[in-house]
Design a protein around this motif. Structure first.
Motif, PDB file in Angstrom:
ATOM      1  N   SER A 222       1.525  -1.377  -0.139  1.00  0.00           N
ATOM      2  CA  SER A 222      -0.024  -0.386  -0.079  1.00  0.00           C
ATOM      3  C   SER A 222       1.391   1.144  -0.012  1.00  0.00           C
ATOM      4  O   SER A 222       0.038   2.225  -0.878  1.00  0.00           O
ATOM      5  N   SER A 223       1.859   0.970   0.576  1.00  0.00           N
ATOM      6  CA  SER A 223       3.038   2.702   0.819  1.00  0.00           C
ATOM      7  C   SER A 223       3.736   2.755  -0.061  1.00  0.00           C
ATOM      8  O   SER A 223       3.399   3.738  -0.803  1.00  0.00           O
ATOM      9  N   LEU A 224       3.431   1.466  -0.969  1.00  0.00           N
ATOM     10  CA  LEU A 224       3.953   1.635  -2.768  1.00  0.00           C
ATOM     11  C   LEU A 224       3.479   2.204  -3.641  1.00  0.00           C
ATOM     12  O   LEU A 224       3.517   3.353  -4.576  1.00  0.00           O
ATOM     13  N   LEU A 225       2.265   2.126  -3.678  1.00  0.00           N
ATOM     14  CA  LEU A 225       0.951   2.112  -4.140  1.00  0.00           C
ATOM     15  C   LEU A 225       0.671   3.996  -4.325  1.00  0.00           C
ATOM     16  O   LEU A 225       0.873   5.257  -4.907  1.00  0.00           O
ATOM     17  N   ILE A 226       0.922   4.390  -2.699  1.00  0.00           N
ATOM     18  CA  ILE A 226       1.225   5.864  -2.325  1.00  0.00           C
ATOM     19  C   ILE A 226       2.084   6.794  -3.119  1.00  0.00           C
ATOM     20  O   ILE A 226       2.579   7.844  -3.633  1.00  0.00           O
ATOM     21  N   GLN A 227       3.347   6.088  -2.953  1.00  0.00           N
ATOM     22  CA  GLN A 227       4.893   6.673  -3.380  1.00  0.00           C
ATOM     23  C   GLN A 227       4.367   7.085  -4.741  1.00  0.00           C
ATOM     24  O   GLN A 227       4.813   8.127  -5.570  1.00  0.00           O
ATOM     25  N   ILE A 228       4.186   5.879  -5.291  1.00  0.00           N
ATOM     26  CA  ILE A 228       4.269   5.707  -6.789  1.00  0.00           C
ATOM     27  C   ILE A 228       3.692   6.503  -7.439  1.00  0.00           C
ATOM     28  O   ILE A 228       3.331   7.409  -8.123  1.00  0.00           O
ATOM     29  N   ASN A 229       2.353   7.041  -6.904  1.00  0.00           N
ATOM     30  CA  ASN A 229       1.178   7.959  -6.981  1.00  0.00           C
ATOM     31  C   ASN A 229       1.156   8.969  -7.482  1.00  0.00           C
ATOM     32  O   ASN A 229       1.042  10.329  -8.125  1.00  0.00           O
ATOM     33  N   ASN A 230       2.761   9.473  -7.160  1.00  0.00           N
ATOM     34  CA  ASN A 230       3.328  11.091  -7.004  1.00  0.00           C
ATOM     35  C   ASN A 230       4.201  11.363  -7.899  1.00  0.00           C
ATOM     36  O   ASN A 230       4.772  12.034  -7.925  1.00  0.00           O
ATOM     37  N   GLU A 231       4.529   9.774  -8.714  1.00  0.00           N
ATOM     38  CA  GLU A 231       5.661   9.958  -9.507  1.00  0.00           C
ATOM     39  C   GLU A 231       5.159   9.580 -10.810  1.00  0.00           C
ATOM     40  O   GLU A 231       5.308   9.551 -12.681  1.00  0.00           O
ATOM     41  N   ILE A 232       3.734   9.114 -11.182  1.00  0.00           N
ATOM     42  CA  ILE A 232       3.109   8.969 -12.892  1.00  0.00           C
ATOM     43  C   ILE A 232       1.782  10.431 -12.489  1.00  0.00           C
ATOM     44  O   ILE A 232       1.568  11.558 -11.733  1.00  0.00           O
ATOM     45  N   SER A 233       1.945  10.252 -14.439  1.00  0.00           N
ATOM     46  CA  SER A 233       0.684  11.372 -14.252  1.00  0.00           C
ATOM     47  C   SER A 233      -0.828  11.295 -14.727  1.00  0.00           C
ATOM     48  O   SER A 233      -0.959   9.542 -15.001  1.00  0.00           O
ATOM     49  N   PRO A 234      -2.149  11.837 -14.489  1.00  0.00           N
ATOM     50  CA  PRO A 234      -3.204  11.479 -14.703  1.00  0.00           C
ATOM     51  C   PRO A 234      -3.074  11.200 -16.323  1.00  0.00           C
ATOM     52  O   PRO A 234      -2.655  11.805 -17.021  1.00  0.00           O
ATOM     53  N   ILE A 235      -4.388  10.422 -16.877  1.00  0.00           N
ATOM     54  CA  ILE A 235      -4.402  10.262 -18.768  1.00  0.00           C
ATOM     55  C   ILE A 235      -5.150  11.401 -19.192  1.00  0.00           C
ATOM     56  O   ILE A 235      -6.305  11.780 -18.278  1.00  0.00           O
ATOM     57  N   ASN A 236      -4.771  11.511 -20.434  1.00  0.00           N
ATOM     58  CA  ASN A 236      -6.054  12.318 -21.213  1.00  0.00           C
ATOM     59  C   ASN A 236      -5.636  12.186 -22.702  1.00  0.00           C
ATOM     60  O   ASN A 236      -4.680  10.677 -22.784  1.00  0.00           O
ATOM     61  N   LYS A 237      -6.380  11.815 -23.478  1.00  0.00           N
ATOM     62  CA  LYS A 237      -6.690  11.846 -25.069  1.00  0.00           C
ATOM     63  C   LYS A 237      -5.401  11.832 -24.971  1.00  0.00           C
ATOM     64  O   LYS A 237      -4.277  12.713 -25.076  1.00  0.00           O
ATOM     65  N   MET A 238      -5.170  10.667 -25.577  1.00  0.00           N
ATOM     66  CA  MET A 238      -3.475  10.029 -26.290  1.00  0.00           C
ATOM     67  C   MET A 238      -3.411  10.461 -27.716  1.00  0.00           C
ATOM     68  O   MET A 238      -4.416  10.507 -28.311  1.00  0.00           O
ATOM     69  N   ASN A 239      -2.072  10.752 -27.826  1.00  0.00           N
ATOM     70  CA  ASN A 239      -1.858  11.492 -29.172  1.00  0.00           C
ATOM     71  C   ASN A 239      -0.765  10.359 -29.738  1.00  0.00           C
ATOM     72  O   ASN A 239      -0.496  10.577 -30.685  1.00  0.00           O
ATOM     73  N   ASP A 240       0.112  10.277 -28.942  1.00  0.00           N
ATOM     74  CA  ASP A 240       1.160   9.269 -28.917  1.00  0.00           C
ATOM     75  C   ASP A 240       1.312   8.235 -27.336  1.00  0.00           C
ATOM     76  O   ASP A 240       0.561   8.694 -26.943  1.00  0.00           O
ATOM     77  N   ILE A 241       2.160   7.420 -27.878  1.00  0.00           N
ATOM     78  CA  ILE A 241       2.588   6.461 -26.722  1.00  0.00           C
ATOM     79  C   ILE A 241       3.610   7.195 -26.382  1.00  0.00           C
ATOM     80  O   ILE A 241       4.154   7.630 -25.731  1.00  0.00           O
ATOM     81  N   LYS A 242       3.381   6.417 -24.882  1.00  0.00           N
ATOM     82  CA  LYS A 242       4.506   6.885 -23.332  1.00  0.00           C
ATOM     83  C   LYS A 242       5.887   6.306 -24.160  1.00  0.00           C
ATOM     84  O   LYS A 242       6.557   5.511 -24.831  1.00  0.00           O
ATOM     85  N   PRO A 243       7.551   7.368 -23.778  1.00  0.00           N
ATOM     86  CA  PRO A 243       8.845   6.603 -23.619  1.00  0.00           C
ATOM     87  C   PRO A 243       8.377   5.448 -23.034  1.00  0.00           C
ATOM     88  O   PRO A 243       8.384   5.431 -22.059  1.00  0.00           O
ATOM     89  N   SER A 244       9.891   4.453 -23.800  1.00  0.00           N
ATOM     90  CA  SER A 244       9.443   3.223 -23.343  1.00  0.00           C
ATOM     91  C   SER A 244      10.662   3.292 -21.490  1.00  0.00           C
ATOM     92  O   SER A 244      11.123   4.105 -21.231  1.00  0.00           O
TER      93      SER A 244
END
Length: 217
Positions: free
Chosen positions: A173-195
């Motif tokens: 659970s702590s890791l989920l909270i931690q990584i939640n601050n590192e990832i971005s919310p999703i919106n309409k996609m125009n291209d894929i994310k960098p590997s």
């Protein structure tokens, strides 16, 4: 390396896909990704993803419990797969509207979810490797991977994800909270994310070639 740590012998080569081939498939899935974003009302949400058989060894019940405990109001957990634990897991998650079960998906319908996810989670109690980790990293997801899974070798701790003890809900659970601050919310996609893979397929092949040459000397 995982095989040396667990078996003490043999050479090691992770199960990795050819980068550009699979990333092209992700590009071809963008329209389906945008359809899912609209269908499931995912705009401005952070998305966590599990892909696999719904069986006890995959430990999805702990993922649901840890996600509940983390109380990530801005986030959605997507569970892709089917299996004998399906109904039990749905009952466990029935009180949480932020958990989505899609059933088993293949091809572009599966790749579309990798495009959407900010974080991939592999909570297995035991897993020789887990090719899904490679697929998720190639799609640009960060990953939280069980330290009982061979694919933990693809994680550069704190860079493209984290490893954890899958039997400890508090740590999970702590890791989920931690990584939640590192990832971005999703919106309409125009291209894929960098590997997020630390090495390319060709780099892994080159390492294997060097190792085999060394063995033959």
């Amino acid at each position: 390396m995982w095989f040396h740590q667990n078996f003490g012998k043999g050479f090691y080569f992770p199960i990795v896909a050819k980068d550009e081939r699979i990333r092209q498939q992700y590009r071809e899935s963008i329209s389906i990704s945008n359809k899912y974003i609209s269908q499931y009302k995912l705009n401005n949400k952070k998305v966590y993803l599990f892909v696999g058989r719904l069986v006890s060894i995959k430990n999805v019940h702990s993922l649901i419990s840890a996600f509940d405990k983390a109380r990530l109001s801005d986030s959605i957990l997507v569970i892709v797969g089917d299996g004998p634990e399906n109904e039990n897991l749905k009952r466990l998650a029935s009180h949480n509207a932020n958990i989505i079960f899609t059933g088993r998906l293949e091809g572009n319908h599966l790749y579309a979810w990798y495009n959407i996810a900010g974080c991939f989670v592999l909570p297995s109690i035991k897993e020789p490797f887990g090719a899904v980790t490679n697929e998720a990293l190639l799609a640009g997801c960060k990953a939280i991977v069980s330290n009982k899974a061979g694919s933990k070798c693809l994680i550069n701790e704190g860079i493209n994800g984290y490893t954890f003890n899958p039997t400890c809900t508090e740590e999970f659970s702590s890791l989920l909270i931690q990584i939640n601050n590192e990832i971005s919310p999703i919106n309409k996609m125009n291209d894929i994310k960098p590997s997020m893979m630390g090495k390319t397929y060709n780099e892994y092949l080159a390492e294997l070639k060097d190792y085999l040459i060394h063995l033959c000397k």
